[in-house]
Write an enzyme that holds these catalytic residues in place. Structure first.
Site, PDB file in Angstrom:
ATOM      1  N   CYS A 252       0.821  -1.216   0.000  1.00  0.00           N
ATOM      2  CA  CYS A 252       0.000   0.000   0.000  1.00  0.00           C
ATOM      3  C   CYS A 252       0.853   1.262   0.000  1.00  0.00           C
ATOM      4  O   CYS A 252       0.415   2.320  -0.440  1.00  0.00           O
ATOM      5  CB  CYS A 252      -0.920   0.008   1.210  1.00  0.00           C
ATOM      6  SG  CYS A 252      -2.236  -1.195   1.049  1.00  0.00           S
ATOM      7  N   ASN A 382      -0.781  -1.485  -7.139  1.00  0.00           N
ATOM      8  CA  ASN A 382      -0.849  -2.428  -6.024  1.00  0.00           C
ATOM      9  C   ASN A 382      -2.273  -2.516  -5.506  1.00  0.00           C
ATOM     10  O   ASN A 382      -2.778  -1.531  -4.959  1.00  0.00           O
ATOM     11  CB  ASN A 382       0.061  -1.977  -4.879  1.00  0.00           C
ATOM     12  CG  ASN A 382      -0.099  -2.858  -3.650  1.00  0.00           C
ATOM     13  OD1 ASN A 382       0.343  -3.997  -3.631  1.00  0.00           O
ATOM     14  ND2 ASN A 382      -0.765  -2.345  -2.618  1.00  0.00           N
ATOM     15  N   GLU A 383      -2.906  -3.642  -5.697  1.00  0.00           N
ATOM     16  CA  GLU A 383      -4.236  -3.884  -5.119  1.00  0.00           C
ATOM     17  C   GLU A 383      -5.210  -2.752  -5.420  1.00  0.00           C
ATOM     18  O   GLU A 383      -6.097  -2.459  -4.619  1.00  0.00           O
ATOM     19  CB  GLU A 383      -4.152  -4.006  -3.590  1.00  0.00           C
ATOM     20  CG  GLU A 383      -3.482  -5.233  -3.078  1.00  0.00           C
ATOM     21  CD  GLU A 383      -3.664  -5.426  -1.577  1.00  0.00           C
ATOM     22  OE1 GLU A 383      -4.306  -4.590  -0.913  1.00  0.00           O
ATOM     23  OE2 GLU A 383      -3.156  -6.433  -1.068  1.00  0.00           O
TER      24      GLU A 383
HETATM   25  O1  AHR Z   1       1.403  -6.652   3.347  1.00  0.00           O
HETATM   26  C1  AHR Z   1       0.685  -5.686   4.008  1.00  0.00           C
HETATM   27  C2  AHR Z   1      -0.322  -4.974   3.110  1.00  0.00           C
HETATM   28  O2  AHR Z   1      -1.287  -5.868   2.673  1.00  0.00           O
HETATM   29  C3  AHR Z   1       0.250  -4.407   1.844  1.00  0.00           C
HETATM   30  O3  AHR Z   1       0.756  -3.144   2.017  1.00  0.00           O
HETATM   31  C4  AHR Z   1      -0.935  -4.361   0.939  1.00  0.00           C
HETATM   32  O4  AHR Z   1      -0.573  -4.474  -0.406  1.00  0.00           O
HETATM   33  C5  AHR Z   1      -1.795  -5.491   1.424  1.00  0.00           C
HETATM   34  O5  AHR Z   1      -3.099  -5.126   1.556  1.00  0.00           O
END
Ligand code: AHR
Length: 658
Positions: A252, A382-383
């Protein structure tokens, strides 16, 4: 770490004499096998600055808030003097303030101004408490540096002191600040004993006025002796995983808490006093001292391929809220900024791989690395929530990278879960754009991992490959680790479609965890690899590039749940070694029949590594080696039966015979 059993001395003898172990010959059974090429980059690591993994962790800087940039935006109770104390002990008087009028660099706007009206008996100045105290080792040298300028007519003499918990000085050096312009002053100090909670003081014993910034203390013994380097014991624990790749800087952290908080790689290179520090999405401060250059250098130092992840020009959908709850929602960079942003991504590739005559390759060379860093992968996003705003921006970045650098493998993103809307939309986009690899993430209970062995067996081999970029089974017991091991066996079996995988997160400072579980916990003085770490390490050290089916079959399974058993067999082309992995996550010993007759000449004595115990066992600060691999020798024949202990991971490495 591996534990050599009581048989350890016998081990060498076994290799020489071939005394039998626990394996036996099988009866004759119908046997069929097939082999396939699998990814040679399967097991790697994921590093994110979460839980003080970088500042206060892997990054070896010992001074906290070295540039007075902490603020209430990092954490509401923080301010420019967090971790500092103004000291006027010997009845001296004067003042301390934080100023912004003529900073060392625009990216580093705050600095401290010390005015000494009367130094008293002991001088006045600032004391830094480090990250919960400064750890120093007897006899070792520490590099101190400060940027300073005098603001008074007379020069200001600064005394740099290492002090123990009670404030007693045990090492001291003097620096005379005599210039009116910012200048770097350096010295080194030696620790006389081991100290866990030392402090560093910058004190003036003369009248005057001085501006100070970037007050830094580094151990000379960093990992591989690098300047601006990494904490040696933590870096070594990572290196010992022998990862094939390292993803950084998040997580994140990459897409950030709002557009202004995205992780922009250009802010993290160059002289450290010119980098832009900022709030960390995990609610602390990141100095960017561990920046892109250091990440690339570390990857090279540990033999891991770098896998940087850049934002897809959108911020985290949970920005402004708590993790995954609330917030202001995803925001996209305005379209009129996209060209510049795309160039930033292209410049990253040039920074890593470009010649020294290119603009960004020259900056890499200037930092001390004229040779390229051999970047092959770039993650974009990312996500992220797969919205039209995301898709539009992703596509622009993806097309530009593909056009300019067709050899670079772009990794897309398919949300934070193993299924659901973002997962489906992410995959749809991947199929439309032919994205070479996509990044799946999931954190699930251990039983989920045991029940979902077969997830990738039915993945379409003609579509995008998978990077399982983040996964963990929500716990650090042996049972959790075995569930992950069983799943990793399925990743090997599907190593033709799963290209890479990394457990997450990697590091956590035990006093500042933002997330659990993690692979390695640490304090200022200790490193505790979890049982999960040993699973990752055993898989990583025992990777192969050809997968063989049908080599292991389980005999009598009465009373044994199928989902508790998993086995794989791979061969490492380079050495010819055959490696069998078997997991038994249940409470009953099981017979595994191994048929290695398909292979050529192999050594009759294999190396056996077993990780086993009671399912609830954990490694802790108090008992850091409760569950670690035990190594012994095992006699193997073409067909043998291996008794798989309950709750165990077993790695059998059979060397090729020349
Ligand atoms: O690994 C911890 C968090 O989990 C990361 O920052 C994120 O990508 C996921 O939600």
């Amino acid at each position: 770490m591996v534990r050599y059993s009581a048989w350890s001395l016998l081990l060498l003898l076994l290799f020489v004499t071939g005394v039998p172990g626990v394996a036996q010959k099988t009866g004759s059974r119908k046997f069929s096998t097939y082999s396939k090429q699998i990814s040679a980059d399967l097991f790697g690591i994921f590093f994110e600055d979460i839980s003080y993994a970088a500042d206060g962790g892997l990054y070896a800087e010992l001074v906290q808030n070295r540039s007075f940039e902490y603020s209430a935006t990092d954490r509401k109770e923080w301010h420019p003097f967090t971790a500092w104390e103004y000291m006027t002990k010997g009845y001296g008087y004067g003042s301390i303030s934080v100023e912004t009028e003529s900073p060392l660099h625009a990216n580093n706007p705050h600095y401290a101004v010390l005015t000494i009206e009367d130094p008293g008996q002991e001088g006045i100045g600032l004391v830094n408490y480090g990250f919960d105290g400064i750890v120093l080792k007897a006899g070792e040298q520490y590099n101190f540096s400060i940027f300073a300028k005098k603001l008074s007519e007379q020069p200001v003499s600064l005394s740099i002191q290492l002090r123990n918990k009670k404030g007693a000085i045990f090492s001291e050096a003097v620096l005379d600040v005599n210039g009116r312009q910012w200048q770097k002053y350096t010295t080194s100090l030696t620790a006389t004993e081991n100290y866990d909670t030392a402090t560093i003081a910058v004190i003036s014993r003369s009248k005057g006025k001085v501006a100070m910034d970037m007050i830094s203390l580094f151990p000379q013994k960093t990992f591989k002796g690098r300047t601006n380097g990494l904490r040696a014991d933590l870096a070594q624990a990572i290196a010992d995983l022998k990862p094939k790749f390292m993803r950084f800087p998040g997580g994140c952290l990459v897409h950030g808490d709002g557009l202004g908080n995205m992780y922009r790689w250009k802010n993290t290179i160059g002289p450290i006093e010119q980098r832009t520090a900022q709030k960390n999405i995990w609610n602390y401060h990141q100095t960017a001292g561990l920046g892109y250059y250091e990440y690339f250098q570390f990857c090279e130092d540990i033999g891991a391929k770098p896998l940087p992840v850049v934002p897809a020009a959108v911020s985290c959908q949970n920005s402004g809220g708590t993790w995954r709850i609330g917030g202001t929602g995803q925001k996209g960079l305005p379209m009129n900024e996209m060209q510049e942003y795309i160039q930033e991504v292209l410049d990253l590739i040039e920074y890593a791989n470009g010649s020294v005559t290119s603009e960004w390759g020259a900056k890499r060379a200037e930092a001390g690395h004229p040779e390229p860093f051999h970047l092959e992968y770039v993650g974009v996003g990312n996500e992220d929530k797969i919205t039209p705003e995301f898709s539009e921006r992703f596509q622009l970045i993806y097309n530009a990278v593909k056009a300019k650098y067709p050899g670079i493998i772009v990794i897309g993103t398919v949300g934070p879960a193993p299924e659901g809307e973002d997962f489906d939309l992410g995959w749809k986009l991947a199929n439309e754009l032919n994205i070479p690899v996509v990044d799946e993430h999931y954190y699930q209970p251990p039983q989920w991992f045991l029940n979902n062995h077969f997830r990738y067996d039915s993945y379409d081999r003609t579509k995008s490959k998978v990077y399982l970029g983040e996964y963990a089974s929500r716990g650090n017991t042996l049972f959790n680790a075995l569930a992950e091991a069983a799943y990793m066996i399925s990743l090997e079996r599907n190593g033709d479609v799963v290209h890479m995988a990394s457990y997450a997160p990697l590091l956590a400072n035990q006093s500042h965890t933002s997330w659990n579980p993690n692979l390695v916990y640490f304090t200022n003085t200790s490193v505790t690899p979890t049982v999960n770490y040993y699973v990752q390490q055993l898989f990583s050290l025992n990777q192969g590039d050809i997968y063989y089916s049908g080599i292991v079959s389980f005999g009598d399974r009465s009373g044994v749940k199928d989902s508790n058993l998993a086995a794989s067999c791979v061969k490492d082309k380079k050495t010819g070694n055959v490696i069998i992995k078997i997991v038994n996550a249940g409470s009953v010993t099981v017979n595994a029949e191994l048929n290695i007759s398909v292979f050529g000449k192999l050594s009759p004595i294999a190396e056996l590594q077993v990780l086993s115990g009671e399912p609830g066992m954990k490694n802790t600060l108090q008992d850091p080696v409760k569950v670690i691999p035990e190594i012994s020798a095992l006699q193997v024949k073409k067909k043998v039966v291996y008794k798989v202990p309950s709750y165990s991971l077993n790695i059998i490495r059979i060397r090729a015979r020349k």
